[in-house]
Design an enzyme around this catalytic site. Structure first.
Site, short mmCIF file in Angstrom:
data_model
loop_
_atom_site.label_atom_id
_atom_site.label_comp_id
_atom_site.label_asym_id
_atom_site.label_seq_id
_atom_site.Cartn_x
_atom_site.Cartn_y
_atom_site.Cartn_z
N CYS A 181 13.04 58.27 -86.43
CA CYS A 181 12.92 59.44 -87.36
C CYS A 181 13.74 60.40 -87.80
O CYS A 181 13.92 61.05 -88.76
CB CYS A 181 11.79 60.49 -86.53
SG CYS A 181 12.36 61.25 -85.10
N LYS A 220 35.14 28.48 -88.03
CA LYS A 220 36.32 29.08 -87.32
C LYS A 220 36.68 28.13 -86.18
O LYS A 220 37.87 27.80 -85.93
CB LYS A 220 35.62 30.33 -86.62
CG LYS A 220 35.79 31.38 -87.24
CD LYS A 220 35.26 32.81 -86.37
CE LYS A 220 35.08 33.93 -87.15
NZ LYS A 220 35.02 35.29 -86.39
#
EC number: 6.2.1.45
Length: 997
Positions: A573, A469
């Site tokens: 979870c 870039k």
């Protein structure tokens, strides 16, 4: 025009009848010295077209007529006389359908915009935000009914919002899709204008979703608004009286140009006086908006710089206008549209303006802005404003050649070369920053160009994909201005590269420009700027929103002084077993993709490369995670090993069964629908959603697409050739239907994590070491069956290649899981946005943010500006809303007659001893009781043996005790000293730098 091309409109037409001259090069980045004498519009077409081949770009170079206007869906005028503007605006209003009309000007440090989109303009989405939602916990049978939501996230609803309900059990009357109005909105509850006393009793579940209603805006014509401008959109409340004055000033400028056929001459007192007279005359004729007193000094500055189109102003206004044009065209319910930009000398702006106050909108058609405080604090000599026949003449006419020289000789460090970085480089090339012989601009970025960058990082092209870039951006910026002295690096700015960005590098800088996309990198740069006392110009964007923050040594607080709270992460979870939104499903899908196709193949390769070393590492770890990792490697090389493409199809089919049927059956066996927690509350209460298995069907196209993407990627990871018939879904369905799928029986005693604080889903076992030994034995047996030198191909997730099946698999995984839990599925584009962790960035916002920062850079490089001159900004182009304010000063600490802030660093020159350091502090009325370097304690009065160090050189103690590395380029090291005053009170003193060389 650049922003519209990047946005992907159908066509953009540039109109201009004038030719390029040297003056234009200050503001137009598509023009160069080679274009002088050419038509301005025609000279821009080719470079504008390069940005997006899907956009038709053309030039119109003949005189403009209303017949031309009839071909466009929206028009933007710049540098247009008021009489002509009124004529064209009247035509656009009378056209059927009306043509949205914008008139915008940039005159030095002043800018204006007028918007008229016709007598009735429909706004489909007021703020551009996704509709707010909430997960319902309870609903009362009352009038009005109270709705309570789960307290894991605050609600964003406001009084007056309309909402609809879905999935409500018990009180099913609310599931009718009828919008209901919110009253008494609170953080976790609200009431609705509904009598629910005769409704069913709420049982469980339910989602409440905001409904956005269209808004009809009635615009007035330019002819009317000149005399009665109505409300003005404010950007800076410290200048709340300024918009009426600027309204008169722009009218006076039009009068001046009509009478004299030119702009006022920069620095000409006679022209300035005449301009003030024109303004005073207009003010006298005003009725409702007449001002008691005119700021003549401001008007003189306005007149002097009125001809100049400054690049930062053009960038800012071009960003705002470009976004408003997109709003106007998308409000027509038409996916393709045409836009005409009149006079490409300047750029583009704004459409409908609202200011949110007490939940109502103040409608504005005019926006005026100025950055007068960007001017140098010293008086400008008229001779210093004269043109030099250079590309910077327009800028010189406003700031003078003295500041221009400072800008050309400046040493600037730009960190990041993405969307913001590209815009900054373009701006600096036009402004002449680091374009002198003594100047230097250093840009660094360790990233490479991806396809998705092209929609907003406008210095990059298709053929640059895969290249660095910083290098590509530097080359493109140099093409704008060949005098730019730029050094492109591919280093990440971090502690590991401080040998590259060393003390000498930092000490030579004039300013640092952040163009970053993460907080950690910003914090590091803030720390370095704080240490070396360098100005830091910070900015960031998020979709249509942006902010800028000026961090100026000794004047403002530093970036790290105030931080936003960290983003809330879903518990493991929740992601693994209890998702309740599509983000959870996509997070799980991305994790599974990486585990199956990248991490496991890497582990296989590590084992196959050196089995003995790998086994030793696993034995040393000896934990549940090592056990789980070995299980996955063993499965991959044993029962899940693929030797031909049909094996990959079978694997994909069994994975489908495992993910979307068997795991759900096990979960609901362990926690049945009527399960209760230890307190007796229902286990499956909000926000948990009870899941249902998905039954595989070979006639369901989404099921077959999942099998297709999964089997192809599995084949790639095993190096298996993909046959031509593989992508024929009919053939695939036939083969899949023949795969034997064993019956699944849920097991008792299976541990499923429900603790939201758990950070690891692997359950520990006392037999982990034994299991690891057994798995290693089995792995060795598997390895003997494999060909010598067997290696898998790890697949690293790549979101931007539409042909690699990565996003197909992730979207398939997430949407099947969403079906399990009754969650709304998403298309592949939305899945890419979330799973690819794409920070929304659009060219319009980026342009505006960098323009605002560059207005501040004028102040930094000129020097001697008080804190009152600087501005921090928050803006939201979706509304639009602008909020500018002075930066907060740093906290000051005191001791006796000394004052210091976080910016101060005390320095001692000389190769001093520990005792000499203590004496130096004692002379300041401070008693030092502890001296540390890094994490090591060099001296402390509590330890008697430390007395032996008093006569030793500080640098020697630091090298021996703290193991300080002192390379040849380093002239000093730093120590932290704990001190107290004569009364025994702790005094927090600055860092002390000891210059021993």
């Amino acid at each position: 025009a650049k922003n519209l091309a990047l946005a992907g409109v159908k066509s953009v037409t540039l109109h201009d009848v004038e030719n390029v001259d040297m003056w234009d090069l200050s503001g137009n980045f598509f023009l160069s010295e080679d274009d002088i004498g050419k038509n301005r519009a025609a000279a821009c077409v080719e470079k504008l077209q390069e940005l997006n081949n899907a956009v038709l770009v053309s030039a119109l170079t003949e005189g403009l007529t209303t017949e031309h206007l009839s071909k466009f869906q929206a028009v933007v005028f710049t540098n247009l006389s008021l009489d002509k503007a009124v004529e064209f605006n009247d035509y656009c209003r009378s056209h059927q359908p009306p043509i949205p009309f914008i008139k915008t000007e940039v005159c030095g440090l002043f800018g204006s915009v007028f918007c008229d989109f016709g007598p009735e303009f429909t706004v489909l989405d007021v703020d551009g935000e996704d509709p707010h939602t909430g997960i319902i916990a309870s609903i009362s049978n009352d009038n009005p009914a109270m709705v309570s939501c789960v307290d894991d996230e605050r609600l964003e609803f406001q009084d007056g919002d309309l909402v609809v309900f879905s999935e409500v059990s018990g009180m099913t009357e609310l599931n009718d899709g009828k919008p209901r109005k919110i009253v008494d909105a609170r953080p976790f509850s609200f009431c609705i204008e509904e009598d629910t006393r005769n409704f069913g009793i709420y049982a469980k579940g339910g989602i409440v979703t905001q409904v956005k209603e269209p808004m009809i805006l009635e615009f007035k014509s330019l002819r009317e608004c000149i005399k009665e401008p109505g409300n003005f959109l404010l950007s800076d409340f410290s200048k709340y009286q300024r918009p009426p004055l600027l309204h008169f000033a722009f009218l006076a400028l039009d009068n001046f140009r009509q009478k004299f056929g030119r702009f006022p001459v920069a620095g000409c007192d006679q022209d300035a006086r005449k301009f003030v007279e024109f303004t005073a005359s207009i003010n006298e004729a005003a009725i409702d908006y007449k001002m008691d007193e005119l700021d003549e000094k401001l008007l003189q500055h306005f007149a002097s710089g009125s001809r100049a189109v400054l690049n930062p102003m053009a960038a800012m206004f071009g960003g705002i206008v470009g976004q408003e044009l997109v709003k106007a065209c998308s409000g027509k319910f038409h996916p393709q549209y045409q836009v005409c930009v009149m006079n490409c000398k300047i750029f583009t702006f704004m459409m409908f303006c609202w200011f949110l106050s007490d939940f109502s909108f103040l409608f504005c058609q005019f926006f005026y802005f100025d950055s007068l405080e960007s001017l140098p604090t010293y008086a400008l000599d008229p001779k210093d404003l004269k043109p030099l026949n250079s590309r910077y003449d327009a800028q010189i006419s406003v700031f003078g050649s003295k500041l221009q020289k400072k800008m050309r000789d400046s040493n600037i460090f730009v960190v990041g070369s993405g969307a913001l970085g590209c815009e900054f480089l373009k701006n600096f090339a036009l402004m002449g920053v680091s374009c002198g012989r003594k100047g230097k601009l250093t840009i660094t970025d360790d990233d490479v160009i991806e396809k998705s960058n092209l929609s907003r990082q406008f210095l990059f092209r298709d053929w640059n994909i895969g290249q660095a870039k910083s290098t590509v951006a530097a080359t493109a910026a140099s093409a704008i201005n060949s005098c730019l002295h730029i050094d492109a690096l591919q280093n990440r700015a971090c502690p590991e590269t401080e040998h590259v960005f060393n003390d000498a590098f930092w000490e030579g800088l004039d300013a640092v420009i952040n163009a970053l996309d993460n907080v950690n990198a910003r914090m590091y740069m803030d720390m370095r700027c704080l240490y070396f006392q360098k100005p830091l110009l910070e900015s960031g964007t998020l979709g249509p929103k942006c902010n800028t923050q000026m961090v100026i040594p000794h004047l403002t607080e530093n970036y790290g002084a105030s931080r936003d709270p960290p983003e809330k992460q879903a518990p493991m979870c929740t992601v693994h077993s209890f998702p309740h939104n599509i983000d959870h499903c996509l997070t799980w899908a991305r994790s599974e993709f990486e585990g199956l196709l990248e991490k496991t193949p890497n582990e296989v390769n590590s084992f196959m490369s050196n089995p003995a070393e790998y086994a030793a590492a696993m034995r040393k770890a000896g934990d549940a995670q090592a056990r789980e990792l070995l299980e996955r490697v063993r499965e991959c090389l044993d029962k899940e090993r693929c030797d031909k493409f049909e094996d990959c199809i079978a694997w994909a089919r069994l994975k489908f069964e495992d993910y979307f049927s068997n795991r759900v059956k096990q979960l609901t066996f362990t926690f049945p629908e009527d399960a209760a927690t230890s307190t007796g509350a229902p286990f499956w209460s909000a926000p948990k959603r009870f899941p249902r298995p998905v039954q595989f069907s070979a006639v369901d196209s989404s099921h077959i697409q999942f099998i297709l993407s999964a089997s192809i990627l599995r084949a790639v990871s095993f190096g298996i050739p993909i046959p031509d018939w593989a992508k024929n879904t009919g053939n695939l369905a036939d083969i899949v239907s023949k795969v034997a799928v064993p019956e699944f029986e849920p097991k008792s005693g299976v541990k499923i994590e429900t603790d939201e604080k758990a950070t690891n889903l692997s359950s520990a076992s006392v037999d982990d070491a034994a299991v690891i030994e057994d798995l290693l034995t089995k792995l060795e047996a598997c390895a003997k069956k494999l060909p010598s030198g067997f290696q898998m191909k790890p697949i690293q997730f790549e979101k931007d290649d539409d042909t690699n099946f990565h996003m197909d698999l992730i979207a398939g995984l997430a949407n099947m899981r969403a079906r399990n839990y009754g969650i709304q599925v998403v298309d592949k584009l939305k899945a890419k946005f979330i799973a690819g962790r794409i920070i929304p960035a659009i060219a319009t916002t980026t342009a505006m943010a960098t323009g605002l920062v560059c207005l501040e850079l004028y102040k930094v490089l000129a020097g001697d500006h008080p804190v009152e001159d600087y501005r921090n900004t928050f803006a939201n182009l979706a509304l639009p809303m602008f909020s500018m304010a002075e930066p907060v000063p740093p906290k000051e600490m005191k001791h006796q007659d000394m004052r210091w802030t976080v910016w101060d660093r005390w320095s001692i020159k000389g190769n001093i001893t520990v005792a000499e350091l203590l004496k130096w502090l004692s002379d300041k009325g401070l008693t030092a009781y502890s001296v540390s370097c890094g994490t090591s304690l060099l001296y402390n009065t509590m330890f008697p043996r430390h007395k032996d160090r008093l006569k030793r050189k500080m640098v020697d103690v630091a090298q021996e005790v703290a193991k300080v590395d002192v390379p040849a380029y380093r002239k000093h090291f730093d120590v932290v000293v704990a001190c107290e005053d004569d009364d025994g009170n702790d005094i927090d003193i600055p860092l002390i730098s000891i210059y021993f060389r």
